[in-house]
Design a protein around this motif. Sequence first.
Motif, short mmCIF file in Angstrom:
data_model
loop_
_atom_site.label_atom_id
_atom_site.label_comp_id
_atom_site.label_asym_id
_atom_site.label_seq_id
_atom_site.Cartn_x
_atom_site.Cartn_y
_atom_site.Cartn_z
N GLU A 432 1.19 -1.07 -0.54
CA GLU A 432 0.03 0.08 0.41
C GLU A 432 0.89 1.69 0.00
N GLY A 433 1.92 1.01 0.71
CA GLY A 433 2.96 2.83 1.11
C GLY A 433 3.52 2.71 -0.63
N PHE A 434 3.53 1.77 -1.50
CA PHE A 434 3.81 1.96 -2.99
C PHE A 434 3.45 2.18 -3.63
N PRO A 435 1.78 3.77 -3.86
CA PRO A 435 1.30 3.70 -5.01
C PRO A 435 1.79 3.67 -6.85
N VAL A 436 1.19 2.22 -7.13
CA VAL A 436 1.25 2.35 -8.32
C VAL A 436 1.22 3.60 -9.27
N GLY A 437 2.18 4.40 -9.86
CA GLY A 437 2.01 5.52 -10.85
C GLY A 437 2.46 6.72 -9.86
N MET A 438 3.44 6.88 -8.92
CA MET A 438 3.52 7.63 -7.47
C MET A 438 4.61 7.30 -8.10
N ARG A 439 5.86 8.10 -6.90
CA ARG A 439 7.38 8.00 -6.88
C ARG A 439 7.67 7.10 -5.94
#
Length: 597
Positions: A432-439
């Motif tokens: 959850e802490g590595f959202p797809v599309g975000m840095r």
Amino acid sequence: MQFYLDGYRPGDPTVAEAHPSVAARPDGLPADCDVLIVGCGPAGLVLAAQLAAFPEIRTVLVDRRDGPLTVGQADGVACRTVEMFQAFGLANRLIDEAYQVNEVCFWQPDPADPSRITRVGRVDDVEEGISEMPHVIVNQARMLAYLLDYLERSAARLRPFYGMRVTGVRRDGDGVVVDVGDTTIRAKYVVGCDGARSAVRAAMGRELTGDAMNVAWGVMDVLAVTDFPDIRLKAAVQSAEHGSVLIIPREGGFLVRLYIELDGTAGVTPESLAAAANRILHPYTIDVRGVGWWSVYEIGQRLCDRFDDGEAGSPRMFIAGDACHTHSAKAGQGMNVSMADAWNLGWKLAAVLRGEARPELLHTYSAERQRVAAELIDFDRKFAGMFSARPADSGEEFRRYFVTQGRFTAGVATRYAPSMITADTAYQSLAEGFPVGMRFHSAPVVRLADAKPVHLGHAARADGVWRLYLFGDRGDTLQRVAASVASKDIDILAVFQQGHRELAVDEMPAALLPRKGRLGLIDYEKMFCPDPRGGDIFDLRGIDRDAGCMVVVRPDQYVAHVLPLTDVDELGVFLAGIRVDTTVQMETRPSTGRHDY
């Protein structure tokens, strides 16, 4: 930092060995090149820095100015930009020199006496935990100097050609012909980083559209003596009758930047700006003893509807930075978004030029960055309007807006839509802490081989390489996955749940101890464990401990995909949609002499 990959060399390890093509390079402008960059501002130099990682790509920079910028212009460096500079090995130098913004103060008319201002609020500048990097202030000329030095130390030994005005740009088949002074250059790709009056944009037939706000501002960097108590804090000051001033402390401990609201642009001088600042700051005074730089500008938000010429086919011309979006300086986003444009484009150009990626990859640049710029325009319009409004109408709302938009101003709110390089979120629950599309949001870890506490995100350099982070335990599953993805032409890193003293390096799979360079040396910096002092990364980033996961990260540090740990086939399908050939091994790439991962 890694070096000595191809043998020991004495001297400064940050200076790469020159690529063989440097010796054969002509003294003047060449007749042809792979990428011609027009403009040596922040966007142009970041683009050049990314391309310098591939010295076999013939990159040429031209600028109409007589030499490098020395003073003034932008100064705010967002957290995300400092993260980017970390990838280029420049963050420590930047942080050491810059002023670090820690808190922001808000001043408004005193209800008991509106002719006087009083402090009405004080907040943290950056939300806790959104980045390991600070928000800092350093003048744009220094940012450019860091990048110019980086280019000089790179294997490409890139240097801009100054005093070169572009007089003509035209598409010609699979290339672009550019008239630069008395020289004609044929380039495979041309990137206009040449400001709001961009010649490249004009050649593409595009325009900046939007409305000016008819609000004028003066800006000056001053050395001053004052009794204003928050002079070394960022401060937004709104007076009852005389407008607003934004105070930005600068690097060095003494210099301060003042953004001063004006009634108009006629007859403005440093003296009149100082007088306006004194009216706004009453009952406090500011005695300007020295002026380093000053200017006047009018706020306006304008945007291009597309950042390339690729409507009918593969794009050959691109624009970045002020050439495709302009806005006010209040939110401190212009330089930051411009440099992010360039990094987004740079690795994509390199991948296509080197035959590693499908040409369709280049279409994602305009699609991704135009949307980001549109969001910036909307934010800036509201932010600048609220700052210029009467405080009685917008004071409390302005403070709330500043706080709630903190992630945007820190540069970490960007989220790219699904595309050929950004997957959907079907497996987002695994991390959850590595959202797809975000840095990729870095977190503290301990490197297994040498027990060194590091930040996981700092393993990624600006080298154009895709990365795969494997999260799991030391069991057979993670080791099998590491071995099976070794042929995917992707940099593999593993993060185990166990502490670093519970694992043995010599029991790790070969994929996590890759051999590199002409000497076949072992890279020991691919394995990490939780840092008990900095917080367990599995908890910090919401990673499913039972299932584990794979996190695919683009060369510009944005999360491209989250996958189940064992879904190697889907990883292959995703990469095949981008790559020309996913069987080529990383070791066949020419060494840049520095940061080889």
